[in-house]
Design a protein around this motif. Structure first.
Motif, PDB file in Angstrom:
ATOM      1  N   LEU A   1       0.823  -1.215   0.000  1.00 25.55           N
ATOM      2  CA  LEU A   1       0.000   0.000   0.000  1.00 25.55           C
ATOM      3  C   LEU A   1       0.856   1.263   0.000  1.00 25.55           C
ATOM      4  O   LEU A   1       0.561   2.222  -0.720  1.00 25.55           O
ATOM      5  CB  LEU A   1      -0.933  -0.023   1.226  1.00 25.55           C
ATOM      6  CG  LEU A   1      -1.830   1.196   1.396  1.00 25.55           C
ATOM      7  CD1 LEU A   1      -2.743   1.390   0.195  1.00 25.55           C
ATOM      8  CD2 LEU A   1      -2.659   1.084   2.672  1.00 25.55           C
ATOM      9  N   ASP A   2       1.917   1.271   0.796  1.00 25.31           N
ATOM     10  CA  ASP A   2       2.759   2.472   0.867  1.00 25.31           C
ATOM     11  C   ASP A   2       3.328   2.840  -0.504  1.00 25.31           C
ATOM     12  O   ASP A   2       3.417   4.017  -0.875  1.00 25.31           O
ATOM     13  CB  ASP A   2       3.923   2.248   1.839  1.00 25.31           C
ATOM     14  CG  ASP A   2       3.444   2.312   3.279  1.00 25.31           C
ATOM     15  OD1 ASP A   2       2.295   2.754   3.492  1.00 25.31           O
ATOM     16  OD2 ASP A   2       4.203   1.905   4.173  1.00 25.31           O
ATOM     17  N   GLU A   3       3.694   1.801  -1.228  1.00 33.04           N
ATOM     18  CA  GLU A   3       4.313   2.027  -2.541  1.00 33.04           C
ATOM     19  C   GLU A   3       3.290   2.618  -3.516  1.00 33.04           C
ATOM     20  O   GLU A   3       3.550   3.607  -4.207  1.00 33.04           O
ATOM     21  CB  GLU A   3       4.839   0.693  -3.060  1.00 33.04           C
ATOM     22  CG  GLU A   3       5.686   0.801  -4.307  1.00 33.04           C
ATOM     23  CD  GLU A   3       6.189  -0.577  -4.756  1.00 33.04           C
ATOM     24  OE1 GLU A   3       6.079  -0.856  -5.954  1.00 33.04           O
ATOM     25  OE2 GLU A   3       6.637  -1.365  -3.883  1.00 33.04           O
ATOM     26  N   ILE A   4       2.134   2.003  -3.559  1.00 29.66           N
ATOM     27  CA  ILE A   4       1.144   2.455  -4.556  1.00 29.66           C
ATOM     28  C   ILE A   4       0.536   3.798  -4.143  1.00 29.66           C
ATOM     29  O   ILE A   4       0.155   4.601  -4.994  1.00 29.66           O
ATOM     30  CB  ILE A   4       0.053   1.388  -4.770  1.00 29.66           C
ATOM     31  CG1 ILE A   4      -0.584   1.607  -6.159  1.00 29.66           C
ATOM     32  CG2 ILE A   4      -1.045   1.441  -3.731  1.00 29.66           C
ATOM     33  CD1 ILE A   4      -0.775   0.380  -6.926  1.00 29.66           C
ATOM     34  N   ARG A   5       0.490   4.053  -2.851  1.00 29.04           N
ATOM     35  CA  ARG A   5      -0.044   5.342  -2.400  1.00 29.04           C
ATOM     36  C   ARG A   5       0.804   6.485  -2.949  1.00 29.04           C
ATOM     37  O   ARG A   5       0.292   7.474  -3.463  1.00 29.04           O
ATOM     38  CB  ARG A   5      -0.071   5.390  -0.871  1.00 29.04           C
ATOM     39  CG  ARG A   5      -0.658   6.671  -0.320  1.00 29.04           C
ATOM     40  CD  ARG A   5      -0.457   6.764   1.181  1.00 29.04           C
ATOM     41  NE  ARG A   5      -1.243   5.815   1.939  1.00 29.04           N
ATOM     42  CZ  ARG A   5      -0.742   4.925   2.785  1.00 29.04           C
ATOM     43  NH1 ARG A   5       0.579   4.849   2.983  1.00 29.04           N
ATOM     44  NH2 ARG A   5      -1.521   4.105   3.470  1.00 29.04           N
ATOM     45  N   GLN A   6       2.122   6.302  -2.845  1.00 24.73           N
ATOM     46  CA  GLN A   6       3.017   7.350  -3.341  1.00 24.73           C
ATOM     47  C   GLN A   6       2.911   7.493  -4.866  1.00 24.73           C
ATOM     48  O   GLN A   6       2.860   8.601  -5.407  1.00 24.73           O
ATOM     49  CB  GLN A   6       4.464   7.042  -2.941  1.00 24.73           C
ATOM     50  CG  GLN A   6       5.430   8.185  -3.242  1.00 24.73           C
ATOM     51  CD  GLN A   6       4.949   9.521  -2.667  1.00 24.73           C
ATOM     52  OE1 GLN A   6       4.616   9.620  -1.473  1.00 24.73           O
ATOM     53  NE2 GLN A   6       4.875  10.550  -3.511  1.00 24.73           N
ATOM     54  N   ASP A   7       2.863   6.334  -5.550  1.00 22.35           N
ATOM     55  CA  ASP A   7       2.733   6.383  -7.013  1.00 22.35           C
ATOM     56  C   ASP A   7       1.436   7.078  -7.420  1.00 22.35           C
ATOM     57  O   ASP A   7       1.396   7.862  -8.375  1.00 22.35           O
ATOM     58  CB  ASP A   7       2.733   4.954  -7.600  1.00 22.35           C
ATOM     59  CG  ASP A   7       4.112   4.324  -7.564  1.00 22.35           C
ATOM     60  OD1 ASP A   7       5.087   5.045  -7.290  1.00 22.35           O
ATOM     61  OD2 ASP A   7       4.205   3.104  -7.788  1.00 22.35           O
ATOM     62  N   LEU A   8       0.376   6.772  -6.690  1.00 27.57           N
ATOM     63  CA  LEU A   8      -0.924   7.337  -7.031  1.00 27.57           C
ATOM     64  C   LEU A   8      -0.948   8.848  -6.790  1.00 27.57           C
ATOM     65  O   LEU A   8      -1.503   9.610  -7.596  1.00 27.57           O
ATOM     66  CB  LEU A   8      -2.025   6.647  -6.217  1.00 27.57           C
ATOM     67  CG  LEU A   8      -3.456   7.018  -6.566  1.00 27.57           C
ATOM     68  CD1 LEU A   8      -3.766   6.725  -8.031  1.00 27.57           C
ATOM     69  CD2 LEU A   8      -4.445   6.266  -5.673  1.00 27.57           C
ATOM     70  N   LEU A   9      -0.337   9.266  -5.698  1.00 23.66           N
ATOM     71  CA  LEU A   9      -0.279  10.711  -5.436  1.00 23.66           C
ATOM     72  C   LEU A   9       0.481  11.434  -6.540  1.00 23.66           C
ATOM     73  O   LEU A   9       0.048  12.479  -7.037  1.00 23.66           O
ATOM     74  CB  LEU A   9       0.396  10.966  -4.081  1.00 23.66           C
ATOM     75  CG  LEU A   9      -0.494  10.782  -2.850  1.00 23.66           C
ATOM     76  CD1 LEU A   9       0.347  10.829  -1.578  1.00 23.66           C
ATOM     77  CD2 LEU A   9      -1.579  11.854  -2.808  1.00 23.66           C
TER      78      LEU A   9
END
Lengths: 112, 305
Positions: A84-92
């Motif tokens: 989740l941490d990884e995709i959260r940053q990518d999504l932002l």
């Protein structure tokens, strides 16, 4: 100026919202359609077409249907099988990039 | 799109018997009356076509109150009102079939766009219950392929401008005017019997011969689109699926009238085509004739439509 700085300037609050308090909305002047290998996003005000790869296309679909960026990240993390941490940053980063191009509106409220 | 008017025609039918009663009214006027009608307050030049020496021979101007004016040095002046319901025609000095070719090949496609219809820059036939469309640059041989398909048993749909609309499962293609403009070289390749069975010869210009052909009636699902490239270094014909959305989007006939909703419709239509029809590059050697190439495409289309 970094993309993050640009986003901060657009947000109504002087605090940076958390992803849970950050919502993304596709403006009325933007439409998109999926194709086999990419998603095409069209800005009706400029007449410009923008291409997204399949991952970007999926992100946009999920962002459109979820109330905030955090929920979108949670869904995408499950779908893509990544932390989740990884995709959260990518999504932002993705949302900020689209917002800079006038293809997405970001709205935040104080994290509270 | 049905058209109605009270004048003689050679190149198309004037019949406004459309089920919804919607049609375009064509009215012939003198050049003087036309110029009285076209008094724009703030015209915008939307397009031109030029000869090799830079001389303009077609211009398109737009005025928000009056609509589009199309001018062609020899074919005359045409005014499409902002709703697309009425076209004033002041024919030029060309013979009847000549100015009517300009009317059906240029004026009516723009009129259709003003009325919200989407047009592909394509020739097309109906084959086994599906529309097969040919696209490519002006030397690609779109019309030659359509007419050779016609001679091989397919039914003619349209030459150069193909009207399409969204359907439940497929995009649907509409028959255009029953006119095929075939290049002289291609006409020469046809036997006398083939020329006769193609249709009634209406006339010719330095580039092409105009035939009135038998046409499919009714709409048909769009089954396949073939982008023709006649510069292949290979000796055989090769088919490759196309996945680039921009190629589909740029296949529109209409680059003049593009309000925001029209842009959105074009993207939507392109997406529907990509999802429901076969879209291919066809690479053929330059020396291959249209008859042989159309037979190859027919074989290929039989595998997908």
């Amino acid at each position: 100026m970094s993309s993050t700085d640009s986003r901060r300037r657009e947000l109504p609050s002087d605090t940076i919202p958390t992803p849970a308090a950050l919502s993304a909305r596709i403006p009325q002047h933007v439409v998109f359609r999926g194709f086999a290998t990419e998603t095409v996003v069209l800005n009706l005000e400029t007449g410009k077409y923008h291409g997204l790869n399949p991952t970007g296309g999926r992100m946009l679909e999920v962002v459109e249907k979820t109330p905030n960026v955090e929920e979108a990240a949670t869904k995408l993390a499950a779908q893509f099988g990544v932390p989740l941490d990884e995709i959260r940053q990518d999504l932002l980063t993705f949302c900020e990039d689209l917002a800079e191009r006038g293809l997405l509106e970001l709205h935040g409220s104080s994290a509270g | 799109m049905a058209v109605a008017g009270e004048f003689k025609t050679q190149a198309f039918d004037l019949s406004a018997e459309q089920s919804d009663g919607s049609h375009v009214e064509l009215e012939i006027v003198s050049a003087r009356d036309f110029d009285r009608a076209w008094t724009p307050s703030d015209p915008i030049r939307k397009g031109t076509a030029e000869l090799d020496d830079g001389t303009e021979f077609i211009t398109i101007d737009f005025d928000a109150e009056l609509g589009y004016r199309m001018w062609c040095e020899q074919a005359g002046r045409y005014l499409i009102d902002p709703s697309g319901d009425r076209v004033l025609c002041a024919p030029g000095r060309l013979p009847m079939w000549g100015w009517q070719r300009f009317l059906i090949g240029q004026v009516l496609p723009l009129t259709a766009a003003v009325r919200g219809h989407e047009m592909l820059h394509a020739s097309a036939v109906s084959l086994d219950g599906r529309a097969v469309a040919f696209l490519g640059d002006s030397e690609a041989g779109k019309t030659s392929l359509a007419t050779n398909m016609l001679l091989q048993g397919a039914e003619f749909l349209a030459d150069d401008a193909l009207a399409i609309e969204p359907g439940d499962e497929y995009v649907r293609a509409h028959p255009g005017p029953p006119i095929a403009a075939v290049r002289h070289a291609e006409v020469q390749r046809l036997s006398r019997a083939s020329r006769q069975s193609l249709g009634v010869r209406l006339g010719s210009n330095p580039k092409e011969v105009l035939f009135r052909v038998a046409r499919y009636s009714g709409t048909v699902p769009l089954g396949a689109m073939y982008f023709i490239d006649r510069r292949s270094p290979h000796r055989d014909v090769r088919f490759e699926p196309i996945t680039d959305p921009l190629l589909l989007i740029s296949s529109t006939f209409n680059f003049v009238h593009r309000p925001p909703q029209g842009l959105a419709n074009l993207l939507d239509m392109s997406s529907r085509i990509a999802a429901s029809a076969g879209v291919f590059h066809v690479m053929s050697p330059a020396e291959m004739g249209a008859a042989a190439l159309s037979a190859e495409i027919r074989r290929h289309a039989g595998t997908i439509v």
